[in-house]
Design an enzyme around this catalytic site. Structure first.
Site, mmCIF file in Angstrom:
data_model
loop_
_atom_site.group_PDB
_atom_site.id
_atom_site.type_symbol
_atom_site.label_atom_id
_atom_site.label_comp_id
_atom_site.label_asym_id
_atom_site.label_seq_id
_atom_site.Cartn_x
_atom_site.Cartn_y
_atom_site.Cartn_z
ATOM 1 N N ASP A 22 0.836 -1.215 0.000
ATOM 2 C CA ASP A 22 0.000 0.000 0.000
ATOM 3 C C ASP A 22 0.861 1.252 0.000
ATOM 4 O OD1 ASP A 22 -2.306 1.462 0.002
ATOM 5 O OD2 ASP A 22 -2.698 1.248 2.147
ATOM 6 N N HIS A 39 2.784 3.158 -8.864
ATOM 7 C CA HIS A 39 2.611 1.727 -9.145
ATOM 8 C C HIS A 39 3.837 1.186 -9.891
ATOM 9 C CE1 HIS A 39 -1.365 2.062 -7.628
ATOM 10 N NE2 HIS A 39 -1.866 2.708 -8.653
ATOM 11 N N LEU A 133 11.001 -20.327 -4.344
ATOM 12 C CA LEU A 133 9.857 -19.564 -3.826
ATOM 13 C C LEU A 133 8.622 -19.687 -4.723
ATOM 14 C CD1 LEU A 133 8.897 -17.203 -1.844
ATOM 15 C CD2 LEU A 133 9.613 -15.650 -3.668
HETATM 16 C C1 FPP Z 1 -1.847 0.162 -3.379
HETATM 17 O O1 FPP Z 1 -1.399 1.490 -3.386
HETATM 18 C C2 FPP Z 1 -1.312 -0.612 -4.500
HETATM 19 C C3 FPP Z 1 -2.025 -1.171 -5.518
HETATM 20 C C4 FPP Z 1 -3.489 -1.079 -5.588
HETATM 21 C C5 FPP Z 1 -1.391 -1.879 -6.639
HETATM 22 C C6 FPP Z 1 -0.174 -2.682 -6.325
HETATM 23 C C7 FPP Z 1 0.532 -2.995 -7.582
HETATM 24 C C8 FPP Z 1 1.871 -2.967 -7.776
HETATM 25 C C9 FPP Z 1 2.853 -2.710 -6.710
HETATM 26 C C10 FPP Z 1 2.454 -3.178 -9.128
HETATM 27 C C11 FPP Z 1 2.299 -4.469 -9.801
HETATM 28 C C12 FPP Z 1 2.489 -5.682 -9.004
HETATM 29 C C13 FPP Z 1 3.115 -6.800 -9.415
HETATM 30 C C14 FPP Z 1 2.947 -8.024 -8.613
HETATM 31 C C15 FPP Z 1 3.990 -6.876 -10.591
HETATM 32 P P1 FPP Z 1 -2.487 2.660 -3.492
HETATM 33 O O2 FPP Z 1 -2.665 2.991 -4.924
HETATM 34 O O3 FPP Z 1 -3.719 2.256 -2.776
HETATM 35 O O4 FPP Z 1 -1.760 3.835 -2.740
HETATM 36 P P2 FPP Z 1 -2.450 4.990 -1.859
HETATM 37 O O5 FPP Z 1 -3.147 4.315 -0.719
HETATM 38 O O6 FPP Z 1 -1.290 5.822 -1.411
HETATM 39 O O7 FPP Z 1 -3.393 5.723 -2.775
#
Ligand code: FPP
Length: 248
Positions: A22, A39, A133
């Site tokens: 997050d 992201h 893994l």
């Molecule tokens: C949460 O941050 C994150 C996500 C919803 C997406 C996670 C995806 C990745 C890290 C990239 C792709 C993953 C892989 C496995 C290759 P948020 O957008 O909710 O952040 P915020 O709470 O600060 O708005």
């Protein structure tokens, strides 16, 4: 201070670690960039953490990459995340192969765009003989969806006469979840200073240790993972028993 990695007890490495990644959006804002940039940067954290988990002998690493609720985000962000997934799977597969990592996925995968599904299936197959893994991506995943789905299957099998109510217990129920065959996570990590579970592995985390860190996901690296494992190793897991009983 000595690196956390060297301070880990090799006999007490969690078999399964789950992570709620997050803070990508906030990280991007902090750097004056669009959310999508957060992201993209988060993929580097994924690479580092996968590498670190493999190095210390974690068997399963489940990453919450996209929740059922994430479909409600603005369309351009959903599309950007899907594109990112396609590219990440494409670009990282070779490295995963070198690191002997197996890939699997949990969630409502039929909801994923065809391009993502195809790349994912291809990569899962390509890496299937690896023995290191097991990287589990939670995609279009929500725990309530998973549990309701399990109940539907069990009820259908009961109606067919394959299952009797007295056969249902927690071990049996777990076999109907997407995580069947994978031990429950001993450790759940959430980044970005939020203290929530957000519909993630509700059944499976019944006895997991929870580790929260203020770090935003794009700043999280394997050293932070080792720190979380070190913290985990220094906790007493009682599973409802007393400290004295654990010594017996
Ligand atoms: C949460 O941050 C994150 C996500 C919803 C997406 C996670 C995806 C990745 C890290 C990239 C792709 C993953 C892989 C496995 C290759 P948020 O957008 O909710 O952040 P915020 O709470 O600060 O708005």
């Amino acid at each position: 201070m000595e690196a956390f990695k060297n301070r880990l007890d090799q006999q007490k490495i969690p078999q399964h670690i789950a992570i709620i990644m997050d803070g990508n959006g906030r990280w991007a804002r902090k750097h004056g960039k669009a959310r999508v940039f957060g992201h993209q940067s988060g993929v580097e954290s994924v690479r580092s953490v996968v590498e670190g988990a493999g190095e210390v002998g974690v068997k399963h690493l489940t990453l919450y990459a996209f929740s059922t609720e994430n479909w409600e985000r603005p369309q351009y962000e959903v599309e950007a995340l899907m594109e990112l997934l396609v590219h990440a799977i494409e670009n990282e597969s070779e490295l995963l192969m070198k690191k002997n990592v197996r890939l699997s996925a949990i969630g409502d995968l039929l909801k994923m765009p065809r391009k993502v599904k195809e790349k994912l299936d291809g990569s899962i197959k390509y890496l299937s003989a690896n023995t290191g893994l097991n990287l589990v991506l939670a995609l279009s995943y929500s725990s309530k969806w998973e549990i309701v789905n399990a109940v539907k299957t069990i009820v259908a099998e009961a109606i067919e006469g394959k299952i009797k109510p007295e056969m249902i217990n927690d071990t049996m129920f777990a076999q109907y979840l997407n995580t069947a065959g994978i031990p429950d996570p001993e450790l759940l990590i959430r980044t970005s200073g939020e203290y929530r579970i957000s519909n993630f592995l509700l059944w499976q985390i019944a006895y997991s240790e929870l580790f929260f860190t203020e770090k935003l996901w794009p700043d999280f690296r394997k050293e932070d993972l080792f720190k979380a494992i070190f913290d985990f190793q220094n906790r007493e897991r009682r599973f409802g028993k007393t400290s004295e009983q654990l010594l017996m």
